[in-house]
Design an enzyme around this catalytic site. Structure first.
Site, PDB file in Angstrom:
ATOM      1  N   GLU A   1      -0.310   4.150  -0.456  1.00 17.66           N
ATOM      2  CA  GLU A   1      -1.399   6.357  -0.727  1.00 17.66           C
ATOM      3  C   GLU A   1      -0.364   7.443  -0.493  1.00 17.66           C
ATOM      4  O   GLU A   1       0.707   7.284  -0.132  1.00 17.66           O
ATOM      5  CB  GLU A   1      -2.393   6.039   0.097  1.00 17.66           C
ATOM      6  CG  GLU A   1      -3.699   5.547   0.204  1.00 17.66           C
ATOM      7  CD  GLU A   1      -4.258   5.047   1.254  1.00 17.66           C
ATOM      8  OE1 GLU A   1      -4.161   4.726   2.202  1.00 17.66           O
ATOM      9  OE2 GLU A   1      -5.556   4.424   0.670  1.00 17.66           O
TER      10      GLU A   1
ATOM     11  N   LYS B   1      -2.161   0.250 -25.005  1.00 20.53           N
ATOM     12  CA  LYS B   1      -2.307   0.266 -26.723  1.00 20.53           C
ATOM     13  C   LYS B   1      -0.715  -0.026 -27.246  1.00 20.53           C
ATOM     14  O   LYS B   1      -0.216  -0.960 -27.042  1.00 20.53           O
ATOM     15  CB  LYS B   1      -3.036   1.464 -26.170  1.00 20.53           C
ATOM     16  CG  LYS B   1      -4.285   1.040 -26.297  1.00 20.53           C
ATOM     17  CD  LYS B   1      -5.800   2.907 -26.320  1.00 20.53           C
ATOM     18  CE  LYS B   1      -6.402   2.339 -25.016  1.00 20.53           C
ATOM     19  NZ  LYS B   1      -8.028   2.945 -24.995  1.00 20.53           N
TER      20      LYS B   1
ATOM     21  N   TYR C   1       1.081  -1.190  -0.059  1.00 20.09           N
ATOM     22  CA  TYR C   1      -0.102  -0.181   0.370  1.00 20.09           C
ATOM     23  C   TYR C   1       0.846   1.783   0.135  1.00 20.09           C
ATOM     24  O   TYR C   1       1.384   1.452   0.209  1.00 20.09           O
ATOM     25  CB  TYR C   1      -0.874  -0.005   1.193  1.00 20.09           C
ATOM     26  CG  TYR C   1      -2.509   0.009   1.357  1.00 20.09           C
ATOM     27  CD1 TYR C   1      -2.419   1.193   0.275  1.00 20.09           C
ATOM     28  CD2 TYR C   1      -2.885  -1.125   1.317  1.00 20.09           C
ATOM     29  CE1 TYR C   1      -4.096   1.152  -0.211  1.00 20.09           C
ATOM     30  CE2 TYR C   1      -4.636  -0.963   0.361  1.00 20.09           C
ATOM     31  CZ  TYR C   1      -4.664  -0.265   0.331  1.00 20.09           C
ATOM     32  OH  TYR C   1      -6.448  -0.223  -0.333  1.00 20.09           O
TER      33      TYR C   1
ATOM     34  N   ASP D   1      -5.522  13.665 -25.426  1.00 18.98           N
ATOM     35  CA  ASP D   1      -6.028  12.443 -24.743  1.00 18.98           C
ATOM     36  C   ASP D   1      -5.251  11.370 -25.929  1.00 18.98           C
ATOM     37  O   ASP D   1      -5.776  11.222 -27.313  1.00 18.98           O
ATOM     38  CB  ASP D   1      -7.373  11.930 -25.003  1.00 18.98           C
ATOM     39  CG  ASP D   1      -7.205  10.249 -24.416  1.00 18.98           C
ATOM     40  OD1 ASP D   1      -7.083  10.026 -23.949  1.00 18.98           O
ATOM     41  OD2 ASP D   1      -8.552  10.030 -23.639  1.00 18.98           O
TER      42      ASP D   1
ATOM     43  N   THR E   1      -3.518   6.397 -22.158  1.00 10.18           N
ATOM     44  CA  THR E   1      -3.107   4.838 -22.014  1.00 10.18           C
ATOM     45  C   THR E   1      -1.838   4.824 -21.951  1.00 10.18           C
ATOM     46  O   THR E   1      -0.900   4.715 -22.262  1.00 10.18           O
ATOM     47  CB  THR E   1      -4.012   3.417 -22.012  1.00 10.18           C
ATOM     48  OG1 THR E   1      -3.852   3.610 -23.610  1.00 10.18           O
ATOM     49  CG2 THR E   1      -5.527   3.791 -21.299  1.00 10.18           C
TER      50      THR E   1
ATOM     51  N   ARG F   1      -2.202  -2.379 -18.180  1.00  9.89           N
ATOM     52  CA  ARG F   1      -2.725  -1.501 -18.320  1.00  9.89           C
ATOM     53  C   ARG F   1      -2.225  -0.672 -17.673  1.00  9.89           C
ATOM     54  O   ARG F   1      -2.338  -0.963 -16.185  1.00  9.89           O
ATOM     55  CB  ARG F   1      -4.479  -2.098 -17.933  1.00  9.89           C
ATOM     56  CG  ARG F   1      -4.648  -3.713 -18.626  1.00  9.89           C
ATOM     57  CD  ARG F   1      -6.127  -4.452 -18.975  1.00  9.89           C
ATOM     58  NE  ARG F   1      -6.669  -3.700 -20.191  1.00  9.89           N
ATOM     59  CZ  ARG F   1      -7.000  -3.454 -20.536  1.00  9.89           C
ATOM     60  NH1 ARG F   1      -6.433  -4.334 -21.768  1.00  9.89           N
ATOM     61  NH2 ARG F   1      -7.701  -2.610 -21.797  1.00  9.89           N
TER      62      ARG F   1
HETATM   63  C1  LIG Z   1      -9.024   3.475 -24.342  1.00  9.32           C
HETATM   64  C2  LIG Z   1      -8.956   4.920 -24.834  1.00  9.32           C
HETATM   65  C3  LIG Z   1      -9.706   6.038 -23.291  1.00  9.32           C
HETATM   66  C4  LIG Z   1      -9.729   4.515 -22.045  1.00  9.32           C
HETATM   67  O1  LIG Z   1      -8.916   3.384 -21.113  1.00  9.32           O
HETATM   68  P1  LIG Z   1      -9.572   2.356 -20.814  1.00  9.32           P
HETATM   69  O2  LIG Z   1      -8.194   2.071 -19.991  1.00  9.32           O
HETATM   70  O3  LIG Z   1      -9.958   1.700 -21.284  1.00  9.32           O
HETATM   71  O4  LIG Z   1      -9.890   3.252 -19.077  1.00  9.32           O
HETATM   72  C5  LIG Z   1      -9.924   7.052 -22.990  1.00  9.32           C
HETATM   73  N1  LIG Z   1      -9.336   7.579 -24.466  1.00  9.32           N
HETATM   74  C6  LIG Z   1      -9.374   7.352 -25.404  1.00  9.32           C
HETATM   75  C7  LIG Z   1      -8.664   7.798 -26.215  1.00  9.32           C
HETATM   76  C8  LIG Z   1      -9.084   5.694 -25.243  1.00  9.32           C
HETATM   77  O5  LIG Z   1      -8.827   5.196 -26.814  1.00  9.32           O
END
Ligand SMILES: *Cc1c(COP(=O)(O)O)cnc(C)c1O
Length: 424
Positions: free
Chosen positions: A54, A229, A52, A200, A226, A235
């Protein structure tokens, strides 16, 4: 450290083995997925999951965090180095995933009901970009731009909307947009109306890291991503925010707070409890992998594979939204093929080709069963597939969608997959 599960929990061990087998034997064209390295997976399964922690490095609530502090600082330093960032950027590696990362940014920079400008889900935006089904659409007042008939962003239209609506935040970065994003133009629009500019880059982070998509950092106030991807990590998510931009006045009890401080406080204690330290270590591992020269080659190959797949599908008579792709994904418009996106997704899955249905611009069909499928190349490129295999895959897709006998196609898919190990 393997073999324990088989002894103690055969049910779960069997299911994990079945999923690994599925991944090995199918062609994964889901644009948001990838195959993390075994080194990343080792970090995820490590003793770090027991801790933990935090708070942030040097300011933890519990004792025993000296090593965790080092891990988190290492991950942050690597993230900074990978994207070439100076001291004016703050890095937060604690968001549990992309959606909570975006939530933290909104909670820091917006008040309930505030307007922000983003792309609609139906044009390629994400749920968290203000879709009515998401917290982001329920708590705030999203204004949505879309794409033109040509499948591309009309920057003049974005500007017109921004000038008319005066949003507090302008958001760029998408889930199903196959073209290069002009971050400079978006940044200019945001400045013109006095809005924060948020990017994003969840889908394209690996491409930005590899230098095959322009970087948002010269223009943005905040960048979220993220890590699982195109970046090929576990993740997870990262938020980058400028420490030389102040919250707009009247935004919080304290005056003169930087947006970075507000965002870090929104992550913890605002939204989350303990960070996932095993995930943080795995993020550090993937960032080191992404700094290697081989990752540049990888990113370039992702884009070349997507272009090759698009061109080969076009030769088979498929219509590709916007006429092709600049990045890792493409949208196949099936309106003239007498098959819906859902049917196509199902038929392809029977053949061992894993895809996701998608809305196409001005889709005449409903979101649950839209007119397109989205294909992406990060995962197949990780397995070592190149242009030659993309031509083969296009052929298999064509046969699966136009002919019968998907089990025969499945055998050919399995054969192709057997030459490219999924785990490495
Ligand atoms: C995949 C994605 C997210 C969210 O990611 P999660 O890990 O699934 O919550 C946010 N914004 C964009 C543009 C994405 O492609």
């Amino acid at each position: 450290m393997t073999g324990y599960l088989k002894k103690t929990d055969q049910e779960v061990a069997r299911l994990i083995a079945a999923e690994a087998k599925r991944q090995q034997e199918t062609i994964n064209l889901i644009a948001s997925e990838n195959i993390a390295s075994l080194a990343v997976r080792e970090a995820l399964g490590s003793a770090l999951t027991n801790k933990y922690s935090e708070g942030y490095a040097g300011k933890r609530y519990y004792a025993g965090n000296a090593v965790i502090d080092e891990i988190e600082e290492l991950a942050k330093a690597r993230a900074r180095k990978l994207f070439g960032l100076g001291k004016n950027w703050s890095v937060n590696v604690q968001p549990l995933s992309g959606s909570p990362a975006n939530m933290a940014v909104y909670f820091a920079l917006l008040k309930p009901g505030d307007k922000f400008l983003a792309m609609s889900l139906s044009s390629g935006g994400h749920l968290t970009h203000g879709d009515p089904a998401s917290f982001s659409g329920k708590l705030f007042s999203p204004i949505h731009y879309g794409v033109g008939k040509d499948g591309r962003i009309d920057y003049e239209e974005v500007r017109r909307l921004a000038v008319r609506e005066k949003p507090k935040l302008v958001l760029a970065g998408f889930t199903a947009y196959p073209r290069t994003i002009d971050f400079k133009k978006f940044g200019e629009i945001a400045r013109e109306v006095g809005a924060y500019f948020m990017v994003d880059m969840a889908h394209i982070a690996g491409l930005v890291a590899a230098g095959v998509h322009p970087s948002p950092f010269p223009y943005a106030d905040v960048v979220t991503t993220t890590t699982h991807k195109s970046l090929r990590g576990p993740r997870g998510a990262i938020i980058f925010s400028r420490i030389d931009r102040m919250l707009k006045s009247g935004e919080s009890g304290e005056k003169e707070m930087t947006i970075a401080r507000a965002i870090n406080r929104a992550v913890f204690p605002g939204l989350q409890g303990g960070p996932h330290d095993n995930q943080t270590a795995a993020i550090a591992v993937c960032l080191k992998e992404a700094m290697k020269p081989a990752f540049k080659t990888y990113g370039k190959q992702i884009v070349e594979n997507a272009a090759a797949l698009a061109a080969a599908l076009q030769k088979h008579g498929f219509h590709i939204v916007s006429g092709g792709t600049d990045n890792h994904l493409l949208l196949v418009d099936l309106t003239d093929k007498n098959i819906s996106g859902l049917e196509a997704q199902t038929r392809l899955e029977e053949a061992g080709i894993i895809t996701s249905r998608t809305m196409i611009p001005y889709d005449p069909r409903p979101p649950f069963d839209p007119s397109g499928i989205r294909l992406g190349t990060p995962a197949v490129t990780t397995r070592g597939m190149k242009e030659k295999e993309m031509v083969q895959i296009a052929h298999l897709i064509h046969e699966a969608l136009t002919g019968k006998g998907n089990s025969a196609i499945r055998k050919r898919v399995n054969l192709l997959c057997s030459r490219f190990p999924a785990e490495n």
